[in-house]
Design a protein around this motif. Structure first.
Motif, short mmCIF file in Angstrom:
data_model
loop_
_atom_site.label_atom_id
_atom_site.label_comp_id
_atom_site.label_asym_id
_atom_site.label_seq_id
_atom_site.Cartn_x
_atom_site.Cartn_y
_atom_site.Cartn_z
N ILE A 1 0.83 -1.20 0.00
CA ILE A 1 0.00 0.00 0.00
C ILE A 1 0.87 1.25 0.00
O ILE A 1 0.59 2.23 -0.71
CB ILE A 1 -0.94 -0.01 1.22
N ALA A 2 1.96 1.22 0.79
CA ALA A 2 2.87 2.36 0.83
C ALA A 2 3.48 2.62 -0.55
O ALA A 2 3.61 3.77 -0.99
CB ALA A 2 3.97 2.12 1.86
N ALA A 3 3.87 1.55 -1.25
CA ALA A 3 4.44 1.70 -2.59
C ALA A 3 3.44 2.36 -3.54
O ALA A 3 3.80 3.24 -4.33
CB ALA A 3 4.87 0.34 -3.12
N ILE A 4 2.19 1.95 -3.46
CA ILE A 4 1.16 2.52 -4.34
C ILE A 4 0.94 3.99 -4.02
O ILE A 4 0.86 4.85 -4.93
CB ILE A 4 -0.15 1.73 -4.20
N LEU A 5 0.86 4.33 -2.74
CA LEU A 5 0.61 5.72 -2.35
C LEU A 5 1.77 6.63 -2.73
O LEU A 5 1.56 7.74 -3.24
CB LEU A 5 0.36 5.79 -0.83
N ILE A 6 2.99 6.16 -2.47
CA ILE A 6 4.17 6.97 -2.85
C ILE A 6 4.21 7.17 -4.36
O ILE A 6 4.50 8.26 -4.85
CB ILE A 6 5.46 6.29 -2.37
N GLY A 7 3.90 6.13 -5.11
CA GLY A 7 3.89 6.25 -6.56
C GLY A 7 2.84 7.24 -7.05
O GLY A 7 3.10 8.03 -7.97
N LEU A 8 1.65 7.23 -6.43
CA LEU A 8 0.60 8.15 -6.84
C LEU A 8 0.96 9.59 -6.51
O LEU A 8 0.70 10.51 -7.30
CB LEU A 8 -0.72 7.76 -6.16
N VAL A 9 1.54 9.80 -5.32
CA VAL A 9 1.97 11.15 -4.94
C VAL A 9 3.04 11.67 -5.89
O VAL A 9 3.00 12.82 -6.33
CB VAL A 9 2.49 11.16 -3.48
N GLN A 10 4.01 10.81 -6.22
CA GLN A 10 5.06 11.21 -7.15
C GLN A 10 4.50 11.50 -8.53
O GLN A 10 4.93 12.44 -9.21
CB GLN A 10 6.13 10.11 -7.23
#
Length: 281
Positions: free
Chosen positions: A73-82
């Motif tokens: 989930i953290a990977a997905i959120l960081i990717g979306l923010v970036q």
């Protein structure tokens, strides 16, 4: 001509490092998302397979799967923010690493998420039987000692004063009311013989098959965690003298909730055994 070339060379020399540096800095998050996404998948797989191989307790394996779920989930959120940030940038970094990491994380999170959602829709029990008043008893395999230690409803005012077995029967009836004894128009030995063939076709480990006694006990093992669920089949002559009455029980050896697997197993097996499931009369 020499004077005209010199400024151009000077301009190229000064602009190239300046444009490359932000590009390299921004791509750090791309690497981070890729590592986190792939790491979540690997972590979850190792946690599950390691449990099955006996490297650690199943509780530790489940914690590993849950931790990998959060990492995904953290990977997905960081990717979306970036992704949102680079849309406003004049020199956005390459998206391949970031999107690959997000895709891998999404596959894992989606897969594990289905189990979490299932846990919210089924009762937290691990013992399923077609006969709640007289569940088929294990004689060769051993019923887990803590089978009724964590039956839900202990704090429910509607179940106050009920024994664990009574609470189990009430919860079972509410959520798995369709699972009942069935009648088969065949003699007891033939039903057990057919049940044994079906069990072996499912790669179950048949502990004992007694056609004359109308009893079969077997164990099914899950793929990754190697969880073992024990099954007992009890077949008795019909009171009307026609055919047989079949009862089945499926119990998980560990855990409080089975995520509905035992109920699914009983329904599927009896459907194949009888062709058309008919409630016993």
């Amino acid at each position: 001509m020499t004077n005209q070339q010199a400024p151009r060379a000077s301009t190229d020399t000064t602009s190239s490092p300046a444009s490359a540096q932000p590009q390299a800095q921004k791509d750090i998050l791309g690497y981070l998302v890729l590592i986190a996404g792939v790491g979540a998948l690997v972590w979850g797989a190792v946690a599950a397979v390691g449990t099955g191989w006996g490297f650690w307790a199943y509780t530790s394996g489940l914690k590993g799967v849950a931790g990998a779920f959060l990492l995904g989930i953290a990977a997905i959120l960081i990717g979306l923010v970036q992704e949102w940030r680079v849309r406003k940038s004049n020199t956005p970094p390459l998206r391949a690493r970031r999107w690959l990491g997000m895709l891998v994380a999404l596959v894992y999170v989606g897969w594990i998420g289905t189990f979490f959602m299932k846990a919210l829709t089924v009762p937290a029990i691990h013992d399923v039987s077609t006969d709640l008043a007289d569940p088929p008893a294990f004689q060769t395999l051993q019923l887990r000692a803590d089978n009724l230690d964590h039956v839900p409803g202990a704090d429910d005012p509607k179940m106050r004063g009920l024994t664990p077995e009574q609470r189990w029967a009430m919860v079972h009836q509410k959520d798995y009311g369709d699972i009942r004894s069935v009648r088969v128009n065949e003699p007891v030995p033939m039903v057990i013989a057919k049940a044994e063939r079906l069990a072996k076709a499912r790669s179950w480990d048949v502990a004992i098959s007694m056609p004359e006694e109308g009893r079969l006990e077997a164990t099914e093992t899950s793929a990754f965690f190697q969880f073992k669920d024990d099954v007992v089949l009890r077949v008795r002559p019909s009171n009307k003298g026609e055919g047989s009455i079949v009862d089945m029980r499926s119990v998980s050896r560990v855990g409080q909730s089975d995520l509905g697997m035992n109920a699914k197993r009983v329904r599927s097996f009896l459907a194949d055994l009888t062709g058309t499931v008919t409630a016993a009369q």
